[in-house]
Write a protein that holds these residues in place. Structure first.
Motif, short mmCIF file in Angstrom:
data_model
loop_
_atom_site.label_atom_id
_atom_site.label_comp_id
_atom_site.label_asym_id
_atom_site.label_seq_id
_atom_site.Cartn_x
_atom_site.Cartn_y
_atom_site.Cartn_z
N PRO A 221 0.84 -1.21 0.00
CA PRO A 221 0.00 0.00 0.00
C PRO A 221 0.87 1.26 0.00
CG PRO A 221 -0.38 -1.34 1.99
CD PRO A 221 0.60 -2.07 1.16
N VAL A 222 0.43 2.28 -0.71
CA VAL A 222 1.22 3.51 -0.86
C VAL A 222 0.58 4.62 -0.03
CG1 VAL A 222 2.10 5.18 -2.51
CG2 VAL A 222 1.83 2.81 -3.21
N LEU A 223 1.41 5.34 0.73
CA LEU A 223 0.91 6.37 1.64
C LEU A 223 0.08 7.42 0.92
CD1 LEU A 223 3.19 7.65 4.52
CD2 LEU A 223 0.95 8.56 4.04
N ARG A 224 0.49 7.74 -0.30
CA ARG A 224 -0.20 8.77 -1.08
C ARG A 224 -1.71 8.49 -1.17
NH1 ARG A 224 2.21 8.20 -6.45
NH2 ARG A 224 0.69 6.53 -6.62
N ASP A 225 -2.06 7.19 -1.27
CA ASP A 225 -3.48 6.82 -1.41
C ASP A 225 -4.26 6.98 -0.10
OD1 ASP A 225 -2.83 6.13 -3.99
OD2 ASP A 225 -2.53 4.00 -3.53
N TYR A 226 -3.55 7.19 1.01
CA TYR A 226 -4.20 7.27 2.32
C TYR A 226 -4.20 8.69 2.90
CZ TYR A 226 -4.31 2.17 2.41
OH TYR A 226 -4.57 0.86 2.12
N LEU A 227 -3.55 9.62 2.20
CA LEU A 227 -3.45 10.98 2.74
C LEU A 227 -4.84 11.61 2.90
CD1 LEU A 227 -0.44 12.61 0.81
CD2 LEU A 227 -0.42 11.61 3.10
#
Length: 420
Positions: A221-227
């Motif tokens: 999972p990529v942090l960008r998708d959770y910001l």
């Protein structure tokens, strides 16, 4: 030769090489002095808890690399492994944040210590120039610091460095991402050490440079998708400001940096000519660090640039810094009377702001002129008994080889005029 050597993983800086390091420190700090940052200096050692709380128990720095000692009084101290926690501690202790002018902008330069496996570009004692802007949450401040570091590197002539940029989110959105990442990591085939990290600080697993780990991280999972929306907007503004300033950067979603205190903006300066130790500097925003070490909420951002690695980057690009000569005039006396007179003239030149040196040790003309050559002086002043009887000295231009008699009483003015 001495029976003692510099400890393993350390180095001495000696002339003429040391002049290069001084010039690099000067270049890295110059844009800061020009932008409202005041100089701060902190002790070389601090309370161990400052780093274990601030930098993070789970980080390699605290768990493996810190030099710790117990004092005679029983206090647990650590040689500082990084600068931010110390600078923030000092700013809080001096109540700089209460003087009504936020952010508090500080810069520093000094030695840091980490117990690491020594290799080129990675030492147990190393030197950094750093900057911290304490007490304001503003994307323009993050952008300012990145722009100033970029400016510092460019004034040194460096071109082959890249700026990597990421956002680590904040206390709202990062926990959601952390849970998703932990879930993903627990399914992987990882060693015990790395498994422990999953619980303590899963983001550090992303920072693992080993190929076998990186292969397994594909599809993580990529942090960008959770910001959250606030962090997304903040990060966009940092990016827009950098672009408007003409600063080129690369988005790097795996960039986490090795310290627990980072939030939102995180960045790294890497140089492709340095092999595995490619980071020459880096930093980010650390909005919760003040509270971690017992202070009030003070959102802050900062960076540290490695002096040693910057020197290696200059060498990798074949850049030779133009360093001013440390000596402008070298005095060579012939005989006892000339020694007394010329020594007085050297003192007079120095007081007038001219860099001057003297042939000490009573050597003959040949040896003294060799020293004059090695000093890099632009002019040599030679005087013997006959010269002094006539009230003159011989002033030799070491570049052209021309020599002229100059009256002793106007020597200082004459040299100043020629150097101007």
């Amino acid at each position: 030769m001495s029976t003692f050597k510099a400890p393993k993983g350390t180095y001495d800086l000696t002339p003429p090489d040391s002049a290069k390091y001084l010039a690099v420190r000067e270049a890295l700090s110059a844009p800061l002095k020009n932008s409202g940052y005041g100089y701060i200096e902190t002790p070389g050692f601090e309370d161990v808890a400052l780093f274990s709380r601030g930098v993070g128990e789970s980080t390699d720095i605290v768990s493996k690399e810190m030099y710790t000692l117990t004092t005679k009084g029983g206090s647990e101290l650590a040689l500082r492994p990084e600068g931010t926690a110390s600078v923030l501690r000092a700013a809080l202790e001096a109540n700089l944040h209460k003087l009504g002018n936020l952010p508090v902008k500080l810069w520093y330069s000094g030695s840091y210590y980490r117990y690491e496996r020594p290799q080129k570009g990675r030492y147990r004692h190393f030197s950094q120039v750093g900057a911290e802007a304490i007490g304001a949450e503003d994307p323009a401040l993050d952008a300012e610091l990145i722009i100033l570091a970029d400016q510092a590197y460019r004034t040194l002539g460096l071109q082959n460095f890249r700026i990597l940029l990421n956002s680590l989110g904040d206390k709202e959105c990062r926990p959601v991402y952390r849970d998703a990442l932990q879930e993903f990591l627990r399914e992987l085939d990882l060693d015990d050490d790395t498994r422990r990290r999953i619980d303590l600080n899963p983001l550090r697993v992303l920072d693992d440079k080993r190929t076998e780990v990186q292969k397994q991280l594909v599809g993580a999972p990529v942090l960008r998708d959770y910001l959250c929306d606030a962090c997304k907007a903040y990060h966009e503004e940092v990016r827009d400001l950098l672009t408007a300033a003409g600063v080129v950067y690369e988005d790097d979603e795996k960039l986490v940096r090795g310290l627990d205190y980072y939030t939102r903006t995180t960045f790294e300066f890497v140089h492709d000519g340095l092999g595995s130790q490619s980071a020459v500097g880096g930093g980010g925003r650390y909005d919760g660090l003040s509270e971690m070490i017992g202070g009030p909420a003070l959102p802050s951002v900062g960076w540290a640039l490695g002096v040693d690695r910057t020197v290696l980057a200059l060498e990798a690009e074949g850049i030779v810094l133009e360093l001013p000569s440390s000596t402008s005039v070298f005095a060579v006396p012939l005989g006892e009377e000339a020694r007394r007179v010329l020594f007085a003239k050297v003192t007079e030149l120095r007081r007038a702001g001219v860099a001057a040196d003297f042939a000490f040790g009573g050597r003959g003309l040949k040896g003294a002129m060799k020293s004059a050559n090695r000093s890099g002086a632009r002019f040599t002043v030679v005087a013997g008994e006959r010269d002094l009887a006539e009230g003159v000295v011989q002033l030799k231009d070491m570049e052209s080889g021309e020599q002229q008699a100059v009256a002793l009483d106007v020597l200082v003015a004459e040299v100043q005029q020629k150097l101007a």
